[in-house]
Design a protein around this motif. Structure first.
Motif, PDB file in Angstrom:
ATOM      1  N   UNK B  34      44.124  31.401  43.929  1.00  0.00           N
ATOM      2  CA  UNK B  34      42.783  31.797  43.531  1.00  0.00           C
ATOM      3  C   UNK B  34      42.556  31.480  42.063  1.00  0.00           C
ATOM      4  N   UNK B  36      40.127  32.901  38.887  1.00  0.00           N
ATOM      5  CA  UNK B  36      39.243  33.952  38.410  1.00  0.00           C
ATOM      6  C   UNK B  36      38.727  33.552  37.038  1.00  0.00           C
ATOM      7  N   UNK B  38      37.031  35.191  33.499  1.00  0.00           N
ATOM      8  CA  UNK B  38      36.958  36.488  32.826  1.00  0.00           C
ATOM      9  C   UNK B  38      36.231  36.355  31.494  1.00  0.00           C
ATOM     10  N   UNK B  41      35.752  41.947  27.730  1.00  0.00           N
ATOM     11  CA  UNK B  41      35.343  43.313  28.072  1.00  0.00           C
ATOM     12  C   UNK B  41      34.843  43.437  29.513  1.00  0.00           C
ATOM     13  N   UNK B  42      35.150  42.469  30.356  1.00  0.00           N
ATOM     14  CA  UNK B  42      34.797  42.574  31.770  1.00  0.00           C
ATOM     15  C   UNK B  42      36.033  42.330  32.620  1.00  0.00           C
ATOM     16  N   UNK B  43      35.961  42.722  33.896  1.00  0.00           N
ATOM     17  CA  UNK B  43      37.046  42.433  34.805  1.00  0.00           C
ATOM     18  C   UNK B  43      37.001  40.989  35.271  1.00  0.00           C
ATOM     19  N   UNK B  44      38.114  40.471  35.780  1.00  0.00           N
ATOM     20  CA  UNK B  44      38.119  39.101  36.318  1.00  0.00           C
ATOM     21  C   UNK B  44      37.140  38.975  37.482  1.00  0.00           C
ATOM     22  N   UNK B  46      36.071  36.737  40.753  1.00  0.00           N
ATOM     23  CA  UNK B  46      36.580  35.733  41.675  1.00  0.00           C
ATOM     24  C   UNK B  46      35.681  34.497  41.653  1.00  0.00           C
ATOM     25  N   UNK B  89      41.759  32.311  34.877  1.00  0.00           N
ATOM     26  CA  UNK B  89      43.096  32.675  35.326  1.00  0.00           C
ATOM     27  C   UNK B  89      43.362  32.053  36.690  1.00  0.00           C
ATOM     28  N   UNK B 102      48.840  39.788  43.618  1.00  0.00           N
ATOM     29  CA  UNK B 102      48.647  38.498  42.982  1.00  0.00           C
ATOM     30  C   UNK B 102      49.552  38.358  41.765  1.00  0.00           C
ATOM     31  N   UNK B 104      49.594  36.255  38.293  1.00  0.00           N
ATOM     32  CA  UNK B 104      48.639  35.545  37.464  1.00  0.00           C
ATOM     33  C   UNK B 104      49.320  34.684  36.413  1.00  0.00           C
ATOM     34  N   UNK B 106      48.719  33.055  32.475  1.00  0.00           N
ATOM     35  CA  UNK B 106      48.256  33.731  31.266  1.00  0.00           C
ATOM     36  C   UNK B 106      46.848  33.323  30.854  1.00  0.00           C
TER      37      UNK B 106
END
Lengths: 115, 114
Positions: B34, B36, B38, B41-44, B46, B89, B102, B104, B106
């Motif tokens: 997958x 992602x 990002x 200040x937010x989540x990853x 998809x 990511x 998952x 990940x 870096x």
């Protein structure tokens, strides 16, 4: 908006304290995952729950624990906090528990600062 | 021991051109990959995924290529837009029974310049 909610957004506490982070998965998702993102680190998997049961453990310290409740929300408990625990903590959810069609959707994260 | 590696910490591309982000992995048992995106200040978020039984998956401006023999995947963004500027990511999953965590890389910070 992924549909995954996390509270609180920010948390500032002192060393030695205990905190609880909360996550509500997307509607219909049975799996909840917790990840930690420290400075200069990628996302590190901590723990997975599926329909209330622990399914996988990653790099989770013994001072940390989690649970998933009957309504499928999850809480991550962090105790005896140390400065190095300061990080972003993300929750993710998915429909089942893995496999090549099971995508994880992430919440906005909780930023924990330990002073 | 990093199982998923993104060797380029950053990439700068001109608007309208192609962005190519690369990812290498070491575990031949990974069966789902997958990408992602990002923002700070937010989540990853998809973006796109690919199963190990495929070698290409396309969704709009985003295409992921998988080369299993080389244990390499790449994300192509065409054309690149300034709003694509974010950290990307790469993640991999090995489905073992009912476990699906998952792993990940870096991340690669993409900057798309107008």
């Amino acid at each position: 908006d992924s549909g995954v909610t996390q509270t609180p957004k920010h948390l500032i506490t002192a060393t030695g304290q205990r905190v609880t982070l909360r996550c509500s998965p997307r509607s219909g998702d049975l799996s909840v995952y917790w990840y930690q993102q420290s400075l200069d680190q990628g996302l590190q998997f901590l723990i997975q729950y599926y329909n209330g049961e622990e399914r996988a453990k990653g790099n989770i310290l013994e001072r940390f624990s989690a649970q998933q409740f009957p309504d499928l929300h999850s809480e991550l408990n962090l105790s005896s906090l140390e400065l190095g625990d300061s990080a972003l903590y993300f929750c993710a959810s998915s429909v089942i528990a893995g496999g090549d069609t099971d995508t994880q959707y992430f919440g906005p994260g909780t930023r924990l600062t330990v002073l | 021991d990093q199982q998923v590696k993104q060797n380029s910490p950053s990439l700068s591309v001109q608007e309208g051109r192609i962005s190519i982000l690369n990812c290498d992995y070491t575990n031949s048992m990974f069966d789902y990959f997958l990408w992602y995106k990002k923002y700070p200040a937010e989540g990853p978020t998809f973006l796109i995924s690919i199963s190990s039984i495929k070698d290409k998956n396309e969704d709009g401006r985003f295409t992921v290529f998988l080369n299993k023999s080389a244990k390499h995947l790449s994300l192509h963004i065409v054309p690149s837009q300034p709003g694509d500027s974010a950290v990307y990511f790469c993640a991999a999953s090995e489905y073992r029974g009912s476990q699906g965590n998952l792993i990940f890389g870096k991340g690669t910070k993409l900057s798309v310049k107008p």
